[in-house]
Design a protein around this motif. Sequence first.
Motif, mmCIF file in Angstrom:
data_model
loop_
_atom_site.group_PDB
_atom_site.id
_atom_site.type_symbol
_atom_site.label_atom_id
_atom_site.label_comp_id
_atom_site.label_asym_id
_atom_site.label_seq_id
_atom_site.Cartn_x
_atom_site.Cartn_y
_atom_site.Cartn_z
ATOM 1 N N ARG A 190 0.833 -1.197 0.000
ATOM 2 C CA ARG A 190 0.000 0.000 0.000
ATOM 3 C C ARG A 190 0.873 1.254 0.000
ATOM 4 N N ALA A 191 0.343 2.310 -0.564
ATOM 5 C CA ALA A 191 1.044 3.590 -0.534
ATOM 6 C C ALA A 191 1.226 4.037 0.913
ATOM 7 N N GLU A 192 2.443 4.534 1.201
ATOM 8 C CA GLU A 192 2.763 5.104 2.510
ATOM 9 C C GLU A 192 2.601 4.096 3.646
ATOM 10 N N ALA A 193 2.946 2.833 3.375
ATOM 11 C CA ALA A 193 2.753 1.771 4.366
ATOM 12 C C ALA A 193 3.882 1.679 5.385
ATOM 13 N N PHE A 194 5.074 2.248 5.068
ATOM 14 C CA PHE A 194 6.247 2.020 5.908
ATOM 15 C C PHE A 194 6.880 3.336 6.362
ATOM 16 N N GLU A 195 7.479 3.285 7.541
ATOM 17 C CA GLU A 195 8.232 4.430 8.037
ATOM 18 C C GLU A 195 9.647 4.477 7.456
ATOM 19 N N VAL A 196 10.176 3.309 7.131
ATOM 20 C CA VAL A 196 11.530 3.208 6.576
ATOM 21 C C VAL A 196 11.502 2.226 5.416
ATOM 22 N N VAL A 197 12.046 2.630 4.273
ATOM 23 C CA VAL A 197 12.226 1.731 3.134
ATOM 24 C C VAL A 197 13.705 1.758 2.773
ATOM 25 N N PHE A 198 14.315 0.574 2.662
ATOM 26 C CA PHE A 198 15.748 0.542 2.371
ATOM 27 C C PHE A 198 16.087 -0.643 1.480
ATOM 28 N N SER A 199 17.257 -0.553 0.866
ATOM 29 C CA SER A 199 17.734 -1.639 0.008
ATOM 30 C C SER A 199 19.247 -1.698 0.093
ATOM 31 N N LYS A 200 19.796 -2.839 -0.277
ATOM 32 C CA LYS A 200 21.248 -3.019 -0.293
ATOM 33 C C LYS A 200 21.632 -3.825 -1.532
ATOM 34 N N GLY A 201 22.267 -3.158 -2.479
ATOM 35 C CA GLY A 201 22.790 -3.855 -3.645
ATOM 36 C C GLY A 201 21.745 -4.405 -4.586
ATOM 37 N N SER A 202 20.546 -3.831 -4.616
ATOM 38 C CA SER A 202 19.503 -4.371 -5.491
ATOM 39 C C SER A 202 19.048 -3.401 -6.582
ATOM 40 N N VAL A 203 19.151 -2.095 -6.341
ATOM 41 C CA VAL A 203 18.634 -1.129 -7.317
ATOM 42 C C VAL A 203 19.387 -1.223 -8.637
ATOM 43 N N HIS A 204 20.688 -1.498 -8.599
ATOM 44 C CA HIS A 204 21.460 -1.549 -9.847
ATOM 45 C C HIS A 204 21.109 -2.771 -10.703
ATOM 46 N N HIS A 205 20.271 -3.657 -10.176
ATOM 47 C CA HIS A 205 19.764 -4.783 -10.968
ATOM 48 C C HIS A 205 18.527 -4.391 -11.773
ATOM 49 N N SER A 206 17.980 -3.213 -11.529
ATOM 50 C CA SER A 206 16.668 -2.846 -12.087
ATOM 51 C C SER A 206 16.725 -1.540 -12.858
ATOM 52 N N HIS A 207 17.370 -1.558 -14.007
ATOM 53 C CA HIS A 207 17.405 -0.368 -14.858
ATOM 54 C C HIS A 207 16.176 -0.357 -15.774
ATOM 55 N N PRO A 208 15.572 0.812 -16.022
ATOM 56 C CA PRO A 208 15.959 2.124 -15.492
ATOM 57 C C PRO A 208 15.633 2.231 -14.005
ATOM 58 N N ILE A 209 16.533 2.851 -13.252
ATOM 59 C CA ILE A 209 16.391 2.865 -11.803
ATOM 60 C C ILE A 209 15.257 3.759 -11.323
ATOM 61 N N ASP A 210 14.717 4.599 -12.191
ATOM 62 C CA ASP A 210 13.574 5.434 -11.801
ATOM 63 C C ASP A 210 12.418 4.564 -11.301
ATOM 64 N N GLU A 211 12.216 3.400 -11.913
ATOM 65 C CA GLU A 211 11.057 2.578 -11.580
ATOM 66 C C GLU A 211 11.119 2.020 -10.152
ATOM 67 N N PRO A 212 12.199 1.320 -9.757
ATOM 68 C CA PRO A 212 12.207 0.834 -8.373
ATOM 69 C C PRO A 212 12.278 1.960 -7.350
ATOM 70 N N LEU A 213 13.007 3.037 -7.657
ATOM 71 C CA LEU A 213 13.121 4.126 -6.686
ATOM 72 C C LEU A 213 11.789 4.842 -6.503
ATOM 73 N N GLN A 214 11.059 5.043 -7.574
ATOM 74 C CA GLN A 214 9.744 5.678 -7.431
ATOM 75 C C GLN A 214 8.800 4.779 -6.637
ATOM 76 N N ALA A 215 8.877 3.465 -6.863
ATOM 77 C CA ALA A 215 8.041 2.544 -6.094
ATOM 78 C C ALA A 215 8.398 2.591 -4.615
ATOM 79 N N MET A 216 9.679 2.737 -4.311
ATOM 80 C CA MET A 216 10.103 2.813 -2.915
ATOM 81 C C MET A 216 9.616 4.102 -2.264
ATOM 82 N N VAL A 217 9.680 5.202 -2.993
ATOM 83 C CA VAL A 217 9.186 6.475 -2.452
ATOM 84 C C VAL A 217 7.689 6.377 -2.184
#
Length: 331
Positions: A190-217
Amino acid sequence: MNKDLVDVLACPECASPDLVVLSDTALACPRCEARYPVVNGIPQLLPVRLAASLAHRDVYAERVTAAIRDNRDSTDPNDPETDRFMWERELYGWAKEVVYRDSRAADILVSYCENGARGLCQFLRESVGGVAGKSLLYVGSGNDRHVSLPLQAEGAFIVNLDIASEPLEDLAQAGASCCVCGDARALPFRAEAFEVVFSKGSVHHSHPIDEPLQAMVRAVRPGGHLIIAEPNKHAVFELRLPGFLLPPGFGYPSPYENALSAGDVMGVLRRQGVSGFRVVALTHAPPGIPLSVAGLWDRLGRAMPWLFDRFAFEFVLYGRKTPGSALSTAG
């Protein structure tokens, strides 16, 4: 399946927050009528098209394994989305085989993971003011018990997400309470479900990176925290050890990976209503460096960050979602 998960899940196809628990083995979306299985307690919330491709997994597995074994590029230009998905799934199995058959590979992996996990957990605690009682989403967790389990033990409600179910099953067996199989570019939350969203070594697997980063925001609350740790493209090639110095098959990359800089990530997040950035080195030495050298490298990095951080192997970036931004109220 952990019943608390239902309160944060959403359909990856239509983003409906009204998923229905049909049984211990299935979820359904009443809006778009998609069905999602629950396997070994883990909701399988992949986009329908990716989930359907698993019927052809054996064909992809043979091709991916042959490409890794022969050290050659092998991609499907006609269906890169499915191809990327299959590479991610098969690389986990390949890595497990390498670690099981080669004790040196296991030692390198454990040392690197433990070092990075300590740094990430410390950075996260300091940045968000402790994790007890907070809701956290770990995007691309794999089977990272070194990060997930300590934060869970400290009282965080932490949800671990990965595109492959097998590492999540390993993580759940180690004690992780909440695991979800899904795609970072279509986060099933759900939108705005978490207080903290984080990742380690996964965003560079998902180009274009706009898509995963926007989903995280989208998944983090207004005023919430985002933390992204990634291999540093300014250093990853210069610091990569020659192949003959590493165990055979160790650290084989997907053809869809492409290292990032902190500036790359910051630029995308800034456009999506994130501010208050802070960037530090996470690990200074690359995997495979002898422990004595890596330890000295890290100590020098902490003592002289102005000199060493720019060339650190891995960076970690913090930002905060601005209350009242356009994405803060997106559905």
